[in-house]
Design a protein around this motif. Sequence first.
Motif, PDB file in Angstrom:
ATOM      1  N   LEU A 190      11.252  -2.546 -40.807  1.00  0.00           N
ATOM      2  CA  LEU A 190      11.052  -1.986 -39.478  1.00  0.00           C
ATOM      3  C   LEU A 190       9.691  -1.298 -39.398  1.00  0.00           C
ATOM      4  N   PRO A 234      17.422  -3.949 -33.608  1.00  0.00           N
ATOM      5  CA  PRO A 234      17.053  -5.187 -32.898  1.00  0.00           C
ATOM      6  C   PRO A 234      15.595  -5.190 -32.440  1.00  0.00           C
ATOM      7  N   GLY A 235      15.060  -4.026 -32.081  1.00  0.00           N
ATOM      8  CA  GLY A 235      13.671  -3.923 -31.635  1.00  0.00           C
ATOM      9  C   GLY A 235      12.674  -3.833 -32.777  1.00  0.00           C
ATOM     10  N   GLY A 236      13.184  -3.644 -33.998  1.00  0.00           N
ATOM     11  CA  GLY A 236      12.319  -3.612 -35.174  1.00  0.00           C
ATOM     12  C   GLY A 236      11.511  -2.344 -35.340  1.00  0.00           C
ATOM     13  N   VAL A 237      12.041  -1.198 -34.833  1.00  0.00           N
ATOM     14  CA  VAL A 237      11.258   0.041 -34.835  1.00  0.00           C
ATOM     15  C   VAL A 237      12.116   1.239 -35.247  1.00  0.00           C
ATOM     16  N   GLU A 295       1.326   3.592 -34.586  1.00  0.00           N
ATOM     17  CA  GLU A 295       1.983   2.967 -35.730  1.00  0.00           C
ATOM     18  C   GLU A 295       1.626   3.695 -37.021  1.00  0.00           C
ATOM     19  N   THR A 347      15.109   7.987 -33.624  1.00  0.00           N
ATOM     20  CA  THR A 347      15.414   6.685 -33.053  1.00  0.00           C
ATOM     21  C   THR A 347      15.325   5.594 -34.112  1.00  0.00           C
ATOM     22  N   ASP A 364      15.893   1.545 -33.933  1.00  0.00           N
ATOM     23  CA  ASP A 364      16.139   0.390 -33.077  1.00  0.00           C
ATOM     24  C   ASP A 364      16.018  -0.858 -33.943  1.00  0.00           C
TER      25      ASP A 364
END
Length: 177
Positions: free
Chosen positions: A113, A162-165, A122, A158, A160
Amino acid sequence: MSTQPDDPTDTVVVGRIGRPHGVRGEVTVEVRTDDPDLRFAPGAVLRTEPADRGPLTVAGRRWHREVLLLAVDGVDSREAAEELRNTELHVPLADLPALEDPDVYYDHQLVGLTARLPDGTELGTVGAVRHEGADLLVVRRVEGGELLVPFVTAIVPTVDVPGGVVVVDPPEGLLDL
């Protein structure tokens, strides 16, 4: 020993074979699962890394103090057990039970992730998860090096998958370490 799939991305590490125990082929296991009684049940088939050492079938298991000892089909001497030293033991991801708590994750779900600050900057990529007293995300920083981030809601509010974060809201000084 038979062949097994070469793709390790569809498996998760549940243990690593250590030194032999005794003269009848038992091996010690460094447990890397929270359910060793299920993962190392007699009859369980474990994939291995390196792949040419397996798959291995658990013939028996017992605890010696706090150390898990395994008997493996076809391994009946100390010398044969020694040949398995440092072998990682894997199970297919499909064999893992679904997690009931939405705030609990398997390590493999977190690795890869992108770690970002709340403003979207980032930080890097989650390269590993360590369990050393507290859970730590090992973030490979964009500018090089690693950052250890305590995996607690106050600092990682957070996740996420599925969102890769993952969002990292670091306390003052954490990014300077």
